[in-house]
Scaffold this motif. Structure first.
Motif, PDB file in Angstrom:
ATOM      1  N   VAL A   1       0.837  -1.209   0.000  1.00  0.00           N
ATOM      2  CA  VAL A   1       0.000   0.000   0.000  1.00  0.00           C
ATOM      3  C   VAL A   1       0.871   1.257   0.000  1.00  0.00           C
ATOM      4  CG1 VAL A   1      -1.733   1.326   1.265  1.00  0.00           C
ATOM      5  CG2 VAL A   1      -1.938  -1.156   1.127  1.00  0.00           C
ATOM      6  N   ALA A   2       1.836   1.309   0.928  1.00  0.00           N
ATOM      7  CA  ALA A   2       2.647   2.534   1.049  1.00  0.00           C
ATOM      8  C   ALA A   2       3.608   2.709  -0.114  1.00  0.00           C
ATOM      9  CB  ALA A   2       3.429   2.497   2.369  1.00  0.00           C
ATOM     10  N   ASN A   3       4.240   1.614  -0.516  1.00  0.00           N
ATOM     11  CA  ASN A   3       5.353   1.716  -1.471  1.00  0.00           C
ATOM     12  C   ASN A   3       5.010   1.230  -2.872  1.00  0.00           C
ATOM     13  OD1 ASN A   3       7.012   2.648   0.679  1.00  0.00           O
ATOM     14  ND2 ASN A   3       7.265   0.521   1.368  1.00  0.00           N
TER      15      ASN A   3
ATOM     16  N   ASP B   1       3.702   4.265  -6.451  1.00  0.00           N
ATOM     17  CA  ASP B   1       3.926   4.121  -7.895  1.00  0.00           C
ATOM     18  C   ASP B   1       3.235   5.224  -8.696  1.00  0.00           C
ATOM     19  OD1 ASP B   1       5.557   1.980  -7.422  1.00  0.00           O
ATOM     20  OD2 ASP B   1       4.113   0.452  -8.043  1.00  0.00           O
ATOM     21  N   PRO B   2       1.934   5.413  -8.539  1.00  0.00           N
ATOM     22  CA  PRO B   2       1.295   6.489  -9.316  1.00  0.00           C
ATOM     23  C   PRO B   2       1.677   7.886  -8.833  1.00  0.00           C
ATOM     24  CG  PRO B   2      -0.302   5.410  -7.874  1.00  0.00           C
ATOM     25  CD  PRO B   2       0.946   4.605  -7.789  1.00  0.00           C
ATOM     26  N   PHE B   3       1.888   8.042  -7.520  1.00  0.00           N
ATOM     27  CA  PHE B   3       2.210   9.370  -6.972  1.00  0.00           C
ATOM     28  C   PHE B   3       3.590   9.828  -7.450  1.00  0.00           C
ATOM     29  CE2 PHE B   3       3.556  11.850  -3.001  1.00  0.00           C
ATOM     30  CZ  PHE B   3       2.933  13.018  -3.424  1.00  0.00           C
ATOM     31  N   ASP B   4       4.557   8.958  -7.369  1.00  0.00           N
ATOM     32  CA  ASP B   4       5.906   9.323  -7.791  1.00  0.00           C
ATOM     33  C   ASP B   4       5.983   9.579  -9.294  1.00  0.00           C
ATOM     34  OD1 ASP B   4       6.581   8.977  -5.162  1.00  0.00           O
ATOM     35  OD2 ASP B   4       7.647   7.074  -5.449  1.00  0.00           O
ATOM     36  N   ALA B   5       5.220   8.794 -10.061  1.00  0.00           N
ATOM     37  CA  ALA B   5       5.242   8.939 -11.521  1.00  0.00           C
ATOM     38  C   ALA B   5       4.262   9.993 -12.015  1.00  0.00           C
ATOM     39  CB  ALA B   5       4.926   7.590 -12.170  1.00  0.00           C
ATOM     40  N   GLY B   6       3.334  10.391 -11.145  1.00  0.00           N
ATOM     41  CA  GLY B   6       2.292  11.328 -11.575  1.00  0.00           C
ATOM     42  C   GLY B   6       1.414  10.740 -12.670  1.00  0.00           C
ATOM     43  N   ASP B   7       1.227   9.401 -12.603  1.00  0.00           N
ATOM     44  CA  ASP B   7       0.533   8.688 -13.685  1.00  0.00           C
ATOM     45  C   ASP B   7      -0.783   8.091 -13.188  1.00  0.00           C
ATOM     46  OD1 ASP B   7      -0.306   7.189 -15.803  1.00  0.00           O
ATOM     47  OD2 ASP B   7       1.565   6.062 -16.042  1.00  0.00           O
ATOM     48  N   PRO B   8      -1.913   8.673 -13.550  1.00  0.00           N
ATOM     49  CA  PRO B   8      -3.208   8.144 -13.111  1.00  0.00           C
ATOM     50  C   PRO B   8      -3.472   6.723 -13.588  1.00  0.00           C
ATOM     51  CG  PRO B   8      -3.436  10.346 -14.040  1.00  0.00           C
ATOM     52  CD  PRO B   8      -2.040   9.899 -14.350  1.00  0.00           C
ATOM     53  N   ASN B   9      -2.822   6.320 -14.687  1.00  0.00           N
ATOM     54  CA  ASN B   9      -3.060   4.974 -15.206  1.00  0.00           C
ATOM     55  C   ASN B   9      -2.551   3.885 -14.270  1.00  0.00           C
ATOM     56  OD1 ASN B   9      -4.299   5.765 -17.661  1.00  0.00           O
ATOM     57  ND2 ASN B   9      -2.288   6.291 -18.491  1.00  0.00           N
ATOM     58  N   LEU B  10      -1.701   4.257 -13.310  1.00  0.00           N
ATOM     59  CA  LEU B  10      -1.168   3.284 -12.364  1.00  0.00           C
ATOM     60  C   LEU B  10      -2.018   3.172 -11.102  1.00  0.00           C
ATOM     61  CD1 LEU B  10       2.663   4.132 -12.595  1.00  0.00           C
ATOM     62  CD2 LEU B  10       1.368   2.415 -13.869  1.00  0.00           C
ATOM     63  N   VAL B  11      -3.091   3.942 -11.025  1.00  0.00           N
ATOM     64  CA  VAL B  11      -3.931   3.974  -9.822  1.00  0.00           C
ATOM     65  C   VAL B  11      -4.910   2.805  -9.833  1.00  0.00           C
ATOM     66  CG1 VAL B  11      -5.693   5.275  -8.571  1.00  0.00           C
ATOM     67  CG2 VAL B  11      -3.713   6.464  -9.561  1.00  0.00           C
TER      68      VAL B  11
ATOM     69  N   ALA C   1      -0.029  10.056   4.644  1.00  0.00           N
ATOM     70  CA  ALA C   1      -0.624   8.709   4.658  1.00  0.00           C
ATOM     71  C   ALA C   1       0.460   7.654   4.470  1.00  0.00           C
ATOM     72  CB  ALA C   1      -1.683   8.588   3.571  1.00  0.00           C
ATOM     73  N   GLN C   2       1.374   7.911   3.546  1.00  0.00           N
ATOM     74  CA  GLN C   2       2.483   6.966   3.354  1.00  0.00           C
ATOM     75  C   GLN C   2       3.307   6.818   4.634  1.00  0.00           C
ATOM     76  OE1 GLN C   2       4.053   8.916  -0.383  1.00  0.00           O
ATOM     77  NE2 GLN C   2       4.373   6.777  -0.977  1.00  0.00           N
ATOM     78  N   THR C   3       3.591   7.943   5.266  1.00  0.00           N
ATOM     79  CA  THR C   3       4.393   7.910   6.497  1.00  0.00           C
ATOM     80  C   THR C   3       3.691   7.107   7.589  1.00  0.00           C
ATOM     81  OG1 THR C   3       5.429  10.037   5.994  1.00  0.00           O
ATOM     82  CG2 THR C   3       5.426   9.341   8.299  1.00  0.00           C
TER      83      THR C   3
ATOM     84  N   ILE D   1       1.494   4.703   7.255  1.00  0.00           N
ATOM     85  CA  ILE D   1       1.473   3.266   6.935  1.00  0.00           C
ATOM     86  C   ILE D   1       2.878   2.678   7.060  1.00  0.00           C
ATOM     87  CG2 ILE D   1       0.966   1.584   5.119  1.00  0.00           C
ATOM     88  CD1 ILE D   1      -1.133   3.682   4.081  1.00  0.00           C
ATOM     89  N   ARG D   2       3.884   3.432   6.647  1.00  0.00           N
ATOM     90  CA  ARG D   2       5.256   2.938   6.784  1.00  0.00           C
ATOM     91  C   ARG D   2       5.650   2.796   8.260  1.00  0.00           C
ATOM     92  NH1 ARG D   2       7.372   6.919   1.977  1.00  0.00           N
ATOM     93  NH2 ARG D   2       7.142   5.442   0.232  1.00  0.00           N
ATOM     94  N   THR D   3       5.146   3.676   9.094  1.00  0.00           N
ATOM     95  CA  THR D   3       5.420   3.576  10.530  1.00  0.00           C
ATOM     96  C   THR D   3       4.833   2.288  11.097  1.00  0.00           C
ATOM     97  OG1 THR D   3       5.454   5.985  10.745  1.00  0.00           O
ATOM     98  CG2 THR D   3       5.104   4.709  12.759  1.00  0.00           C
ATOM     99  N   LEU D   4       3.603   1.992  10.683  1.00  0.00           N
ATOM    100  CA  LEU D   4       2.963   0.738  11.101  1.00  0.00           C
ATOM    101  C   LEU D   4       3.746  -0.464  10.564  1.00  0.00           C
ATOM    102  CD1 LEU D   4       0.541  -0.744  12.408  1.00  0.00           C
ATOM    103  CD2 LEU D   4      -0.716  -0.396  10.248  1.00  0.00           C
ATOM    104  N   LEU D   5       4.195  -0.360   9.324  1.00  0.00           N
ATOM    105  CA  LEU D   5       5.004  -1.424   8.726  1.00  0.00           C
ATOM    106  C   LEU D   5       6.278  -1.668   9.538  1.00  0.00           C
ATOM    107  CD1 LEU D   5       5.947  -3.316   6.402  1.00  0.00           C
ATOM    108  CD2 LEU D   5       6.691  -1.266   5.164  1.00  0.00           C
ATOM    109  N   GLU D   6       6.938  -0.601   9.920  1.00  0.00           N
ATOM    110  CA  GLU D   6       8.172  -0.736  10.706  1.00  0.00           C
ATOM    111  C   GLU D   6       7.912  -1.398  12.051  1.00  0.00           C
ATOM    112  OE1 GLU D   6      10.238   3.292   8.764  1.00  0.00           O
ATOM    113  OE2 GLU D   6       9.587   3.257  10.869  1.00  0.00           O
ATOM    114  N   THR D   7       6.766  -1.102  12.629  1.00  0.00           N
ATOM    115  CA  THR D   7       6.434  -1.723  13.916  1.00  0.00           C
ATOM    116  C   THR D   7       6.254  -3.223  13.769  1.00  0.00           C
ATOM    117  OG1 THR D   7       5.392   0.307  14.719  1.00  0.00           O
ATOM    118  CG2 THR D   7       4.758  -1.745  15.806  1.00  0.00           C
ATOM    119  N   PHE D   8       5.550  -3.634  12.713  1.00  0.00           N
ATOM    120  CA  PHE D   8       5.360  -5.075  12.512  1.00  0.00           C
ATOM    121  C   PHE D   8       6.679  -5.756  12.160  1.00  0.00           C
ATOM    122  CE2 PHE D   8       0.783  -4.370  12.493  1.00  0.00           C
ATOM    123  CZ  PHE D   8       0.334  -5.528  13.104  1.00  0.00           C
TER     124      PHE D   8
END
Length: 366
Positions: A243-245, A250-260, A345-347, A349-356
Motif C-alpha cells: 500500500v505505502a510503497n 507508484d502512481p504518486f511518484d510517476a504522476g501517472d493516473p493509469n497506475l492507480v 498517509a504513506q508515512t 502506513i510505513r510507521t505501522l510497517l516498521e512496527t510489525f
C-alpha cells in the motif's frame, strides 16, 4: 521460513492425513510440535486466524461476487439507469472483502487466483480486442484470457466508464456480453478460493486444515506452529509495504493516473483503507463488528501492553491519514494541495510497517 509455493504445499498436504511423512523429533499427533506449553504462539492462534478471519472473509467475497453477477445479469436482461447503479454498488460492495483479504495473500489464492481477480492497470487496447473480435465468450475462453482482460477492473471499466461517467445508453450489446462473462468468471474464481480453504480438493485436505495443523507430524507445509505464525505476520508486512510503497507510491511518484488501482470507480482510497482493515482484522483475530473468540496476534503482543497500544494507534492513524486524502486519488496525485496529505498517509502506513517488521515479527520467529 522460506515460503513454499502452493503446489508444493498441496502436494505434501495428503501426508497430514496418512502420517506417511515425518520430519523433526515430535511424534505426538495430538499436540502442537516443538512449542513450549506457555508459548503464545500456539494452535489456537492459527485456528482463530483461519476460522474467524480468513474463511469468513472469503465466504463474504464469494457471496458479494455472486450478488455482483446477479446485478450484471439483471442489467443485461433489461438495461436501466437503476440497474446500472445497482451493478456499480454491487461492485463496490465486493471490493470490501477482497481488499480485506489482501493481508493474507497466501495459500490457495496465490495459485494464480489473485491476478485473475485483481490485475491492474488494465490494458485498454487488449480489452478492445475482446470487444471487437466477435469471439464467443465461453467460460473456457474467459479462463484463458490474460489477467489484464478480466477480473474486477474489467468489470469496473465496463460499468463505471472513465470516472464513473458510464450511462446505460452507452453500454453496447458486446460490452454487455463481456460484462456477463467477466462477472461470471469472478464469481467462479471466488467460489473456488473459498472452497479450497474449506473443502477437500483433488485428494488434498482443505487448506484451512493444512494451516491449522501446523506443527503436527507429517505437516511438511508448516513443520512448526511458528512457521504458520510467520506466514501470518509476513502477510501483514507484505500488504503494508504494497500500500505505502506500491499502490500509493507508484502512481504518486510517476504522476501517472493509469497506475492507480480502481481509478475508474474512484474507489482507490476505499481500497487502501480496507487493506489497513485487513491488517486490523488479522491482528485482532476477528472481522469488524464481530466478537473476539480466540487467541490473536494482539494476545501475542499482550493486550493493553505498550506495543499493543502503539499498534492500534498506528492502525487508526493510517486510516485517518488516508481519509484526509481527497478522492479521486487519481487526480490528487497531481494536485499540489494534496501532496502533503498523500505523504502523511504513506508515512503513517510505513510507521505501522516498521512496527510489525521490527517489533512483532521477532515475536513470531523465536
Amino acid at each position: 521460513m522460506k515460503r513454499m509455493s502452493l503446489p508444493l504445499r498441496l502436494a505434501f498436504a495428503p501426508a497430514l492425513l496418512s502420517g506417511a511423512l515425518f520430519l523433526g523429533g515430535c511424534g505426538d499427533d495430538a499436540e502442537p510440535c516443538c512449542d513450549s506449553p506457555d508459548s503464545k504462539i500456539n494452535s489456537e492462534l492459527i485456528i482463530t486466524f483461519a476460522d474467524q478471519v480468513v474463511v469468513p472473509t472469503y465466504a463474504k467475497l464469494a457471496t458479494r461476487l455472486t450478488e455482483l453477477d446477479a446485478a450484471c445479469k439483471a442489467l443485461a436482461t433489461a438495461p436501466s439507469a437503476e440497474k446500472l447503479n445497482a451493478a456499480k454498488q454491487a461492485w463496490q460492495a465486493a471490493r470490501v472483502p477482497w481488499e480485506q483479504s489482501e493481508g493474507f495473500l497466501f495459500g490457495p489464492v496465490s495459485g494464480g487466483y489473485d491476478p485473475a481477480m485483481d490485475s491492474w492497470p488494465l490494458n485498454l487496447a487488449d480489452l478492445d480486442k475482446v470487444l471487437t473480435n466477435g469471439d464467443t465468450l465461453t467460460p473456457e475462453y474467459m479462463g484463458n484470457l490474460e489477467n489484464s482482460q478480466k477480473g474486477f477492473h474489467t468489470v469496473e471499466f465496463l460499468i463505471f466508464g472513465d470516472g464513473g461517467t458510464k450511462t446505460v445508453g452507452q453500454l453496447t450489446p458486446r460490452e454487455s456480453d463481456y460484462l456477463l462473462a467477466t462477472s461470471a468468471e469472478l464469481k467462479r474464481v471466488a467460489t473456488v478460493v473459498h472452497a479450497l480453504w474449506t473443502q477437500p480438493s483433488d485428494g488434498n485436505p482443505p487448506f484451512r486444515d493444512t494451516l491449522t495443523t501446523a506443527g503436527k507430524a507429517g505437516n511438511t507445509a508448516y513443520p512448526s506452529i511458528h512457521a504458520a505464525a510467520q506466514e501470518i505476520g509476513d502477510g501483514i508486512i507484505a500488504i503494508l509495504d504494497e500500500v505505502a510503497n506500491g499502490k500509493i507510491a507508484d502512481p504518486f511518484d510517476a504522476g501517472d493516473p493509469n497506475l492507480v488501482e480502481s481509478q475508474f470507480a474512484y474507489n482507490s482510497l476505499s481500497d487502501f483503507t480496507n487493506n489497513i482493515r485487513s491488517v486490523e482484522n488479522v491482528y485482532l483475530g476477528h472481522l469488524q463488528g464481530e466478537t473476539k473468540k480466540g487467541t490473536s496476534l494482539q494476545d501475542v503482543v499482550g493486550v493493553g501492553s505498550a506495543l499493543d497500544v502503539k499498534i492500534r494507534g498506528q492502525i487508526a492513524a493510517s486510516i485517518t491519514a488516508l481519509a484526509a486524502v481527497p478522492e479521486p486519488f487519481r487526480e490528487s496525485i497531481n494536485n499540489a494541495a494534496a501532496a502533503d496529505k498523500i505523504r502523511a498517509a504513506q508515512t503513517a502506513i510505513r510507521t505501522l510497517l516498521e512496527t510489525f517488521q521490527g517489533e512483532v515479527k521477532p515475536l513470531l520467529t523465536k
